[in-house]
Write an enzyme that holds these catalytic residues in place. Structure first.
Site, mmCIF file in Angstrom:
data_model
loop_
_atom_site.group_PDB
_atom_site.id
_atom_site.type_symbol
_atom_site.label_atom_id
_atom_site.label_comp_id
_atom_site.label_asym_id
_atom_site.label_seq_id
_atom_site.Cartn_x
_atom_site.Cartn_y
_atom_site.Cartn_z
ATOM 1 N N GLU A 59 1.292 -4.701 -7.339
ATOM 2 C CA GLU A 59 1.249 -6.226 -7.412
ATOM 3 C C GLU A 59 0.564 -6.776 -8.618
ATOM 4 O O GLU A 59 -0.202 -7.492 -8.378
ATOM 5 C CB GLU A 59 0.790 -6.637 -6.112
ATOM 6 C CG GLU A 59 1.419 -6.132 -4.717
ATOM 7 C CD GLU A 59 1.015 -6.885 -3.390
ATOM 8 O OE1 GLU A 59 0.103 -7.883 -3.503
ATOM 9 O OE2 GLU A 59 1.765 -6.612 -2.597
ATOM 10 N N GLU A 100 4.743 -1.212 0.735
ATOM 11 C CA GLU A 100 3.697 -2.024 1.640
ATOM 12 C C GLU A 100 4.509 -2.763 2.821
ATOM 13 O O GLU A 100 5.486 -3.296 2.116
ATOM 14 C CB GLU A 100 2.735 -2.748 0.984
ATOM 15 C CG GLU A 100 1.594 -2.054 0.451
ATOM 16 C CD GLU A 100 0.586 -3.088 -0.293
ATOM 17 O OE1 GLU A 100 0.477 -4.249 0.366
ATOM 18 O OE2 GLU A 100 -0.276 -2.447 -1.125
HETATM 19 C C1 FCB Z 1 -0.903 -6.875 -0.351
HETATM 20 C C2 FCB Z 1 -1.994 -6.024 -0.896
HETATM 21 C C3 FCB Z 1 -2.705 -5.210 0.073
HETATM 22 C C4 FCB Z 1 -3.100 -5.945 1.251
HETATM 23 C C5 FCB Z 1 -1.757 -6.538 1.840
HETATM 24 C C6 FCB Z 1 -2.016 -7.232 3.071
HETATM 25 O O1 FCB Z 1 -0.834 -7.987 -1.234
HETATM 26 O O2 FCB Z 1 -1.338 -5.320 -2.090
HETATM 27 O O3 FCB Z 1 -3.920 -4.664 -0.663
HETATM 28 O O4 FCB Z 1 -4.049 -6.765 1.058
HETATM 29 O O5 FCB Z 1 -1.280 -7.359 0.752
#
Ligand code: FCB
Length: 490
Positions: free
Chosen positions: A191, A397
């Site tokens: 990210e 994620e």
């Molecule tokens: C993302 C992050 C991760 C976590 C999630 C909830 O942006 O990459 O580390 O904090 O959000």
């Protein structure tokens, strides 16, 4: 080479629009053989042991120890003590039947200070972790940078300083050389939107700076660091290694079809998404981004000859981190203005050049982060990305925080989290049925952990962690996911 691309990356993509795609709630569709059913974590959020084995401070150590930056003054000093408990944690993963695990290397553990020789003790820790995973049949996917920049590099200017990109590539190549015999999937950055815009724009993340020009410089140098790292890692890794980047691409939706609202969506897509996908996949920054932000930064001075060729080196996988869609309108359009900023509400905007865009809370269910629950954004993103770039995808994620209630035995019944994960796995299987090449899903997160500026207040884990005793107890959602994996893996 011009830094701007032809018009084709400037227009709004198909993800823009007001329509909501229906996705199946109970995924019955097939996942391809070898699909990774995984979970995801990050070093600073779980490891603790911040001054052990030669590790030096990162910007998150400094930031979390600065009063007022993190809820309740929480820090990652202890976190969930994964550094000492990693063998138990891997056993937990094996009990759940995970086939993949995505974690990050702590840069200052592997290369204290961010330059010079790598630290054998740090490498030994990750080697032992990887060996434990492999012994349990769990395939590792390693992220090189999940936000813990060595403090010395921040002191030298951080990501707005071009040299940081070269330092990153050097560290990446060293780590790949040391672990490349046993790790085949490598993710350069996690990210970069957050690193650039929350770290240097809104300041709600480390290092907490608030300067729009620095935020855009950071974005370019993160892109450059990614490309340089890909080049350097290819020369030390076996030819079948898979190189990737994880992007939190926003599923942007305009509140109405009014041209001003559509233009607001276009702006957010440009500075939020195409600032990364343009150079990485098309070798150019989008024209409209340059126009929107030209008054903030001098792109011609920022982007040197040859940078775009570095950044656009081919990669093997794109990691998508998805939590919720982003709903916007033009402020001038007389809609209620509810400025909702991901990861906290700062006084400064994390969207340089998007002044005049209003952010809206979508109606309907939300998680404990106030993030709307809408798996259709995941479906739209996966199908749209595959169509546009043709690159195999992983969901690196996806998950949700809820206010968990614990019974006397430490057990959490979390039907909302089960519904969230079920819905999003449904979106993944629907996108595969629609032709997208999706190869894995990594739940955020394996266990409760340090949620950045929210400290330990927000719990994303499938496994409950009691922060007093460090006891781990699988929540109902963990058991649900284990059963899902058992019945869907091939
Ligand atoms: C993302 C992050 C991760 C976590 C999630 C909830 O942006 O990459 O580390 O904090 O959000």
């Amino acid at each position: 080479m011009s830094i701007a691309d032809a018009a084709d990356v400037s227009g709004p993509s198909e993800a823009v629009g007001t329509g909501v795609t229906a996705v199946s709630d109970a995924p019955g569709g097939a996942f391809p053989a070898g699909f990774a059913f995984g979970a995801s974590t990050a070093a600073y959020q779980i490891e603790g042991s911040v001054d052990v084995g030669g590790r030096t401070p990162s910007i998150w150590d400094t930031f979390s120890h600065t009063p007022g930056k993190v809820a309740n003054g929480d820090t990652g000093d202890v976190a969930v003590d994964h550094y000492s408990r990693f063998r138990d944690d891997v056993r937990l993963m094996a009990d759940l039947g995970l086939t993949g695990y995505r974690f990050s290397l702590s840069w200052p553990r592997v290369q204290p200070g961010g330059s010079g020789p790598l630290n054998q003790t740090g490498l030994d820790f990750y080697r032992a972790l990887v060996d434990e995973l492999l012994e349990h049949g769990i395939t590792p996917a390693v992220t090189l940078y999940h936000w813990d920049l060595p403090q010395e590099l921040e002191d030298a200017g951080g990501w707005p300083n071009r040299d940081t990109a070269y330092r990153f590539a050097e560290y990446a190549a060293g780590a790949a050389e040391a672990l490349g015999d046993r790790v085949s999937t490598w993710i350069t950055l996690n990210e970069p939107w957050c690193s650039a815009y929350l770290g240097y724009g809104s300041g709600v993340h480390a290092p907490g700076r608030t300067d729009d020009a620095d935020a855009l410089k950071a974005a370019h140098h993160l892109n450059l660091g990614h490309g340089l790292a890909v080049g350097a890692m290819r020369s030390v890794l076996p030819s079948d290694a898979k190189l990737a980047v994880s992007l939190n691409l926003h599923a942007v939706r305009a509140l109405t079809d009014h041209p001003d609202d559509l233009d607001a969506a276009r702006r957010i897509e440009a500075v939020g998404n195409r600032v990364f996908t343009g150079p990485i996949f098309k070798g150019a920054y989008p024209q409209d981004l340059l126009a929107d932000t030209g008054h903030i930064v001098d792109w011609d001075a920022l982007v040197h000859d040859g940078d775009l060729a570095e950044i656009s080196r081919p990669i093997d996988l794109l990691g998508l981190n998805y939590y919720n869609p982003t709903l916007v309108s033009a402020v001038s359009n007389n809609h209620p203005v509810d400025r909702h900023e991901l990861h906290g509400k700062g006084a400064h905007s994390p969207w340089p050049g998007a002044e005049g865009v209003a952010f809206h809370q979508a109606p309907g269910e939300v998680t404990a982060m106030d993030w709307p629950v809408d798996p259709s954004g995941l479906y739209d993103s996966l199908t749209g990305l595959y169509k546009e770039f043709g690159v195999p995808l992983i969901v690196s994620e996806n998950g949700a925080a809820y206010e968990d209630t614990v019974d006397a035995d430490g057990v959490v019944d979390d039907p909302e989290r089960i519904a969230y994960v079920r819905g999003h796995l449904g979106a993944v299987s629907d996108s595969i049925a629609a032709g997208a090449d999706v190869r894995g899903y990594y739940l955020w997160s394996l266990m409760d952990n340090f949620e950045w500026a929210y400290g330990y207040e927000k719990r994303f884990g499938a496994v409950r962690v009691d922060y007093e005793t460090q006891a781990r107890t699988p929540k109902a959602s963990a058991r649900w996911y284990a059963e899902f994996i058992r019945t869907h893996r091939r």
